[in-house]
Write an enzyme that holds these catalytic residues in place. Structure first.
Site, PDB file in Angstrom:
ATOM      1  N   ASP A  71     -53.246 -21.542   0.635  1.00 44.65           N
ATOM      2  CA  ASP A  71     -54.312 -20.580   0.407  1.00 44.65           C
ATOM      3  C   ASP A  71     -53.783 -19.231  -0.062  1.00 44.65           C
ATOM      4  O   ASP A  71     -54.414 -18.199   0.160  1.00 44.65           O
ATOM      5  CB  ASP A  71     -55.111 -20.386   1.702  1.00 44.65           C
ATOM      6  CG  ASP A  71     -54.232 -19.904   2.855  1.00 44.65           C
ATOM      7  OD1 ASP A  71     -53.136 -20.469   3.035  1.00 44.65           O
ATOM      8  OD2 ASP A  71     -54.630 -18.966   3.568  1.00 44.65           O
ATOM      9  N   ARG A  80     -45.078 -16.363  -6.153  1.00 49.80           N
ATOM     10  CA  ARG A  80     -44.429 -17.685  -6.042  1.00 49.80           C
ATOM     11  C   ARG A  80     -44.092 -18.220  -7.433  1.00 49.80           C
ATOM     12  O   ARG A  80     -43.000 -18.719  -7.672  1.00 49.80           O
ATOM     13  CB  ARG A  80     -45.355 -18.682  -5.362  1.00 49.80           C
ATOM     14  CG  ARG A  80     -45.734 -18.352  -3.960  1.00 49.80           C
ATOM     15  CD  ARG A  80     -44.608 -18.738  -2.993  1.00 49.80           C
ATOM     16  NE  ARG A  80     -44.787 -18.057  -1.728  1.00 49.80           N
ATOM     17  CZ  ARG A  80     -45.608 -18.465  -0.773  1.00 49.80           C
ATOM     18  NH1 ARG A  80     -46.280 -19.573  -0.930  1.00 49.80           N
ATOM     19  NH2 ARG A  80     -45.732 -17.777   0.323  1.00 49.80           N
ATOM     20  N   LYS A 183     -59.969 -20.043   7.680  1.00 45.32           N
ATOM     21  CA  LYS A 183     -58.845 -19.302   8.244  1.00 45.32           C
ATOM     22  C   LYS A 183     -59.042 -17.794   8.077  1.00 45.32           C
ATOM     23  O   LYS A 183     -59.567 -17.347   7.046  1.00 45.32           O
ATOM     24  CB  LYS A 183     -57.561 -19.729   7.533  1.00 45.32           C
ATOM     25  CG  LYS A 183     -56.402 -18.789   7.763  1.00 45.32           C
ATOM     26  CD  LYS A 183     -55.261 -19.025   6.827  1.00 45.32           C
ATOM     27  CE  LYS A 183     -54.719 -17.683   6.364  1.00 45.32           C
ATOM     28  NZ  LYS A 183     -53.406 -17.776   5.728  1.00 45.32           N
ATOM     29  N   GLU A 223     -56.070 -16.721  13.765  1.00 52.47           N
ATOM     30  CA  GLU A 223     -54.663 -16.437  13.447  1.00 52.47           C
ATOM     31  C   GLU A 223     -54.305 -14.960  13.587  1.00 52.47           C
ATOM     32  O   GLU A 223     -54.400 -14.204  12.621  1.00 52.47           O
ATOM     33  CB  GLU A 223     -54.342 -16.906  12.008  1.00 52.47           C
ATOM     34  CG  GLU A 223     -52.887 -16.667  11.629  1.00 52.47           C
ATOM     35  CD  GLU A 223     -52.530 -17.099  10.202  1.00 52.47           C
ATOM     36  OE1 GLU A 223     -53.425 -17.598   9.483  1.00 52.47           O
ATOM     37  OE2 GLU A 223     -51.366 -16.939   9.820  1.00 52.47           O
ATOM     38  N   GLU A 225     -51.322 -13.156  13.503  1.00 53.46           N
ATOM     39  CA  GLU A 225     -49.881 -13.381  13.281  1.00 53.46           C
ATOM     40  C   GLU A 225     -49.090 -12.205  13.846  1.00 53.46           C
ATOM     41  O   GLU A 225     -49.272 -11.063  13.408  1.00 53.46           O
ATOM     42  CB  GLU A 225     -49.575 -13.544  11.775  1.00 53.46           C
ATOM     43  CG  GLU A 225     -48.072 -13.676  11.536  1.00 53.46           C
ATOM     44  CD  GLU A 225     -47.677 -14.067  10.114  1.00 53.46           C
ATOM     45  OE1 GLU A 225     -48.565 -14.427   9.307  1.00 53.46           O
ATOM     46  OE2 GLU A 225     -46.466 -14.013   9.823  1.00 53.46           O
ATOM     47  N   LYS A 265     -53.803 -20.571  15.212  1.00 49.95           N
ATOM     48  CA  LYS A 265     -52.623 -20.542  14.355  1.00 49.95           C
ATOM     49  C   LYS A 265     -51.723 -19.404  14.833  1.00 49.95           C
ATOM     50  O   LYS A 265     -51.737 -18.308  14.271  1.00 49.95           O
ATOM     51  CB  LYS A 265     -53.056 -20.340  12.891  1.00 49.95           C
ATOM     52  CG  LYS A 265     -51.910 -20.384  11.911  1.00 49.95           C
ATOM     53  CD  LYS A 265     -52.366 -20.780  10.525  1.00 49.95           C
ATOM     54  CE  LYS A 265     -51.258 -20.566   9.516  1.00 49.95           C
ATOM     55  NZ  LYS A 265     -51.498 -21.208   8.242  1.00 49.95           N
ATOM     56  N   SER A 307     -45.387 -20.749   9.873  1.00 50.84           N
ATOM     57  CA  SER A 307     -43.918 -20.752   9.815  1.00 50.84           C
ATOM     58  C   SER A 307     -43.346 -19.341   9.717  1.00 50.84           C
ATOM     59  O   SER A 307     -42.222 -19.106  10.167  1.00 50.84           O
ATOM     60  CB  SER A 307     -43.411 -21.631   8.673  1.00 50.84           C
ATOM     61  OG  SER A 307     -43.884 -21.222   7.416  1.00 50.84           O
ATOM     62  N   GLY A 308     -44.085 -18.419   9.141  1.00 48.49           N
ATOM     63  CA  GLY A 308     -43.753 -16.994   9.231  1.00 48.49           C
ATOM     64  C   GLY A 308     -42.439 -16.535   8.630  1.00 48.49           C
ATOM     65  O   GLY A 308     -41.967 -15.457   8.959  1.00 48.49           O
ATOM     66  N   GLY A 309     -41.785 -17.346   7.792  1.00 48.98           N
ATOM     67  CA  GLY A 309     -40.522 -16.914   7.193  1.00 48.98           C
ATOM     68  C   GLY A 309     -39.321 -17.650   7.777  1.00 48.98           C
ATOM     69  O   GLY A 309     -38.177 -17.411   7.382  1.00 48.98           O
ATOM     70  N   SER A 334     -49.235 -25.573  10.597  1.00 47.71           N
ATOM     71  CA  SER A 334     -50.089 -25.155   9.482  1.00 47.71           C
ATOM     72  C   SER A 334     -49.205 -24.274   8.613  1.00 47.71           C
ATOM     73  O   SER A 334     -49.358 -23.062   8.567  1.00 47.71           O
ATOM     74  CB  SER A 334     -51.305 -24.375  10.006  1.00 47.71           C
ATOM     75  OG  SER A 334     -52.041 -23.857   8.913  1.00 47.71           O
ATOM     76  N   ARG A 337     -45.037 -21.637   3.574  1.00 47.36           N
ATOM     77  CA  ARG A 337     -43.685 -21.568   3.027  1.00 47.36           C
ATOM     78  C   ARG A 337     -42.811 -22.737   3.493  1.00 47.36           C
ATOM     79  O   ARG A 337     -42.042 -23.296   2.713  1.00 47.36           O
ATOM     80  CB  ARG A 337     -43.031 -20.227   3.429  1.00 47.36           C
ATOM     81  CG  ARG A 337     -43.530 -19.070   2.602  1.00 47.36           C
ATOM     82  CD  ARG A 337     -43.150 -17.738   3.209  1.00 47.36           C
ATOM     83  NE  ARG A 337     -44.019 -17.358   4.312  1.00 47.36           N
ATOM     84  CZ  ARG A 337     -43.880 -16.248   5.034  1.00 47.36           C
ATOM     85  NH1 ARG A 337     -42.893 -15.418   4.760  1.00 47.36           N
ATOM     86  NH2 ARG A 337     -44.721 -15.951   5.998  1.00 47.36           N
ATOM     87  N   TYR A 396     -49.739 -11.864   2.738  1.00 49.31           N
ATOM     88  CA  TYR A 396     -50.093 -13.207   2.321  1.00 49.31           C
ATOM     89  C   TYR A 396     -51.167 -13.207   1.268  1.00 49.31           C
ATOM     90  O   TYR A 396     -52.092 -12.454   1.335  1.00 49.31           O
ATOM     91  CB  TYR A 396     -50.549 -14.052   3.532  1.00 49.31           C
ATOM     92  CG  TYR A 396     -50.285 -15.494   3.263  1.00 49.31           C
ATOM     93  CD1 TYR A 396     -51.291 -16.308   2.815  1.00 49.31           C
ATOM     94  CD2 TYR A 396     -49.010 -16.000   3.373  1.00 49.31           C
ATOM     95  CE1 TYR A 396     -51.032 -17.618   2.498  1.00 49.31           C
ATOM     96  CE2 TYR A 396     -48.749 -17.306   3.067  1.00 49.31           C
ATOM     97  CZ  TYR A 396     -49.772 -18.112   2.625  1.00 49.31           C
ATOM     98  OH  TYR A 396     -49.493 -19.405   2.309  1.00 49.31           O
TER      99      TYR A 396
HETATM  100  P1  13P Z   1     -46.476 -19.342   6.465  1.00 46.70           P
HETATM  101  O1  13P Z   1     -46.328 -20.713   7.092  1.00 46.70           O
HETATM  102  O2  13P Z   1     -45.801 -19.206   5.145  1.00 46.70           O
HETATM  103  O3  13P Z   1     -46.119 -18.250   7.439  1.00 46.70           O
HETATM  104  O4  13P Z   1     -48.031 -19.168   6.131  1.00 46.70           O
HETATM  105  C1  13P Z   1     -48.875 -18.743   7.092  1.00 46.70           C
HETATM  106  C2  13P Z   1     -50.291 -18.688   6.672  1.00 46.70           C
HETATM  107  O5  13P Z   1     -51.061 -18.007   7.305  1.00 46.70           O
HETATM  108  C3  13P Z   1     -50.763 -19.486   5.550  1.00 46.70           C
HETATM  109  O6  13P Z   1     -52.103 -19.832   5.715  1.00 46.70           O
END
Ligand code: 13P
Length: 396
Positions: A71, A80, A183, A223, A225, A265, A307-309, A334, A337, A396
């Site tokens: 997304d 990217r 999301k 989410e 984060e 998430k 995954s956050g990096g 979810s 990256r 993001y």
């Molecule tokens: P990443 O897994 O790259 O951190 O992406 C998180 C995200 O919120 C994508 O929807």
């Protein structure tokens, strides 16, 4: 007055009872009797979509499967594409997203795909609706409904997430288009505090979004984060995460959100990206599961980590470590990256590399599927898949 209840009265304090503006002298407690009151009219959500929401959430949280986050906003997708030397045109975004959704057998490992608005209404390069391709693969289409981060006035250089205006009508339209979950990503920065204001704003915004999404048939992914940025150790991340999730669930409950019809998430509990002390997958799993046990009700069906990096392999190893024992929730992924990185590089924009790129995607999807089941060994991973992808101040 046989059934009268006992309540503590609110003590009236004068200013001298504050000590340096912090400590409060313990007041003596007096007891008052109250007349019984009729049960209050508590709002319990029993919306038109409740059964469907619960079913959708269970489907997304099905064993051995997780979410493909694809997304990226047009701006992020542009970054990217630039990394492989492609221009940020609609045609290039379409080609890349066609490659992702049509990877053969993707639905064996992926239960849901989060799309950007453009993709929800887009067709593949050969003219099939992307939503239909996903459904054929047994993948539930999802949609990013937040409108991104902006500076939070009055805070310590922190941000808040926009998108509540018009969210109900947008969500209804996305449902019509085939989306069944959504999301909303907001962020909390540890180096910048986080301030109480930023945490409250994040939690309240997520709760309003969740209630509005459920009213319109979309299962909300919640989410907040907690960014990897910073030099702090894992204990500090744990402390902040406990605070953030306590507030998020307080406001979700206040907004009468059905917990059985949401997905979370979270970020995994790890040291800051610039912390010298690194944590093993077992330590990450211990801290993260302790956080979940303390803060997340078992009514929530799925915990779908971002995954956050982290590197592709790190994200998979950490997930695997969390699934060594049964959990009350489906603990899964979810990732954006950590699923797409090698795939994108393998493709490089070349039509003849589409097949190889799809294999790279399937390799990661399968590895994370195994990790969801606690059966991933990490054998045979390439050096490239072990490279971190942390970007300071990532948007993001
Ligand atoms: P990443 O897994 O790259 O951190 O992406 C998180 C995200 O919120 C994508 O929807």
């Amino acid at each position: 007055m046989a059934s009268a209840s006992l309540l503590k009265s609110s003590p009236v304090l004068n200013k001298s009872e504050w000590v340096q503006g912090q400590t409060l002298r313990q007041p003596s407690v007096s007891v008052v009797r109250c007349h019984p009151v009729a049960p209050s009219a508590l709002t319990v959500r029993a919306g038109a979509y409740t059964d469907e929401l619960i079913k959708t959430a269970k489907t997304v949280a099905s064993p051995g499967r997780g979410i493909l986050a694809m997304d990226e906003s047009n701006a992020t997708c542009g970054k990217r594409l630039a990394s492989i030397g492609l221009e940020n045109t609609e045609a290039n975004r379409q080609a890349y997203r066609t490659l992702l959704v049509s990877a053969p057998g993707l639905g064996n490992y992926i239960s849901g795909a989060i799309l950007f608005e453009e993709t929800l209404y887009q067709s593949t390069v050969d003219g099939k609706k992307i939503v239909d391709i996903l459904k054929e693969q047994g993948i539930v289409p999802g949609i990013k409904t937040d409108k991104g981060l902006v500076p939070l006035a009055g805070s310590n250089d922190e941000s808040w997430c926009q998108g509540l205006d018009g969210l109900a009508s947008r969500s209804a339209a996305y449902y019509q288009q085939g989306a069944r979950f959504c999301k909303w990503r907001t962020v909390v920065s540890i180096p910048n505090g986080p301030s109480a204001l930023a945490v409250k704003e994040a939690a309240w915004g997520l709760a309003r979004y969740a209630a509005i999404s459920q009213d319109n048939g979309l299962v909300p992914i919640v989410e907040p984060e907690i960014l990897l940025d910073g030099e702090h150790g894992i204990d500090r991340t744990f402390e902040v995460a406990q605070k953030v999730w306590a507030e998020v669930f307080f406001y979700l409950a206040e907004n009468n959100v059905t917990f059985e019809g949401i997905l979370l998430k979270p970020s995994m509990v790890t040291p800051g990206a610039e912390c010298k002390d690194r944590a093993t997958p077992e330590q990450v799993a211990d801290y993260t599961l302790k956080l979940l046990q303390r803060r997340i009700p078992p009514a929530v069906p799925g915990i779908m980590f971002l995954s956050g990096g982290q590197s592709e392999v790190e994200a998979t190893l950490n997930l695997n470590a969390m699934n060594q024992k049964p959990n009350p929730w489906h603990v899964s992924f979810s990732y954006a990256r950590a699923l797409q990185n090698t795939c994108l590089k393998t493709w490089g924009g070349l039509p003849e590399k589409v097949g190889a790129a799809q294999e790279a995607l399937l390799l990661r999807a399968k590895a994370n599927s195994l990790a969801q089941l606690g059966k991933y060994t990490g054998e045979g991973e390439s050096a490239e898949a072990q490279e971190g992808m942390f970007v300071k101040g990532y948007v993001y």
